[in-house]
Design a protein around this motif. Structure first.
Motif, PDB file in Angstrom:
ATOM      1  N   SER A 120      11.065  31.214  43.725  1.00  0.00           N
ATOM      2  CA  SER A 120       9.985  30.727  44.577  1.00  0.00           C
ATOM      3  C   SER A 120       8.817  30.228  43.740  1.00  0.00           C
ATOM      4  O   SER A 120       8.596  30.689  42.618  1.00  0.00           O
ATOM      5  N   MET A 122       4.512  28.616  44.217  1.00  0.00           N
ATOM      6  CA  MET A 122       3.381  28.394  45.110  1.00  0.00           C
ATOM      7  C   MET A 122       3.320  26.936  45.511  1.00  0.00           C
ATOM      8  O   MET A 122       3.522  26.048  44.683  1.00  0.00           O
ATOM      9  N   ASN A 123       3.049  26.709  46.782  1.00  0.00           N
ATOM     10  CA  ASN A 123       2.957  25.320  47.239  1.00  0.00           C
ATOM     11  C   ASN A 123       1.595  24.738  46.904  1.00  0.00           C
ATOM     12  O   ASN A 123       0.615  25.448  46.685  1.00  0.00           O
ATOM     13  N   ASP A 129      -1.269  30.589  49.233  1.00  0.00           N
ATOM     14  CA  ASP A 129      -0.527  31.843  49.136  1.00  0.00           C
ATOM     15  C   ASP A 129       0.893  31.713  49.665  1.00  0.00           C
ATOM     16  O   ASP A 129       1.701  32.627  49.489  1.00  0.00           O
ATOM     17  N   LEU A 131       4.671  30.705  49.718  1.00  0.00           N
ATOM     18  CA  LEU A 131       5.688  30.440  48.719  1.00  0.00           C
ATOM     19  C   LEU A 131       6.773  29.539  49.300  1.00  0.00           C
ATOM     20  O   LEU A 131       7.111  29.635  50.476  1.00  0.00           O
ATOM     21  N   MET A 211       1.928  35.273  39.620  1.00  0.00           N
ATOM     22  CA  MET A 211       1.694  35.288  41.059  1.00  0.00           C
ATOM     23  C   MET A 211       1.121  36.619  41.518  1.00  0.00           C
ATOM     24  O   MET A 211       0.423  36.693  42.522  1.00  0.00           O
TER      25      MET A 211
END
Length: 232
Positions: A120, A122-123, A129, A131, A211
């Motif tokens: 995963s 982070m966008n 927040d 993922l 993260m």
């Protein structure tokens, strides 16, 4: 010209107190038989250097084993090339980690930071927040490209990406291969369309997940005249 900033890490490593390792690296030999190769541009360049050392990912069990080998190479002032197979294709990519004995805190400025944990990341844009799966990396990179202020000053290039990578040891090495394959594929696709140096990247193999590190607490601002030292 060698463009990646992590050269500084290895240069400083020369001054560190790391004990020299054996010059024979048992994991540098490959016996892979494949019908196609897909090497990153940096891998092609670095493998010509005498300080280049190759790690065969297929011989390892998990990310932790990979990280420890890379740390050993870093302490010995070696560049790490990572090679692995998927189906009938041989992949090659470079990465770096810091020698744990150095005690050096590196500073990375003007980078597009990408944080990946397991499968995963982070966008970009929207809820930071949230993922998303690694297979959406192409969409996330396009979001960065679409943000004009991320361009390098006075150049039509995107600021280089620094990829913080961490994968828990409970996952097999196949997950590491999946993540690295996606990184190679998507960045090379962009650079083949836009130019070799349009969006360069470096992968920092971390021992912890960035993260999971909470952001620093913002300072408390006071409006009292006394604390602001304002004299009426």
């Amino acid at each position: 010209m060698y463009k990646r900033f992590y050269l500084l890490v290895f240069t400083l490593g020369i001054l560190s107190g790391c004990d020299p390792l054996s010059e024979t690296y048992l994991w540098e030999t490959t016996t892979s038989t494949t019908s196609a190769t897909f090497y990153s541009a940096d891998f092609k360049e670095d493998q010509k250097r005498p300080e280049f050392a190759l790690v065969e990912l297929d011989s390892l069990q998990n990310y932790g084993q990979l990280l420890r080998k890379m740390q050993q190479l870093s302490c010995d002032n070696k560049f790490t090339g990572i090679q692995f197979t998927d189906m009938d294709t041989l992949y090659g990519i470079t990465g770096f980690t810091e020698c744990p004995n150095d005690g050096i805190i590196s500073c990375y400025l003007n980078r597009n930071i990408i944080k990946i944990k397991n499968d995963s990341l982070m966008n970009f844009g929207g809820d930071q927040d949230k993922l998303v799966h690694i297979n959406t990396l192409e969409k996330e990179l396009q979001k960065i490209i679409a943000t004009t202020f991320r361009l390098q000053f006075d150049k039509n290039f995107i600021n280089p990406a620094l990829i913080h990578l961490f994968i828990e040891d409970k996952y097999p090495i196949t997950l590491t291969k999946e993540v690295l394959k996606e990184i190679i594929t998507q960045f090379e696709k962009i650079n083949s369309e836009m130019g070799a140096d349009y969006f360069t990247y470096s992968i920092l193999f971390d021992g912890i997940s960035y993260m999971d590190i909470p952001p620093p607490t913002p300072p408390v601002l006071s409006n009292t005249l006394e604390e602001l030292n304002v004299v009426e």
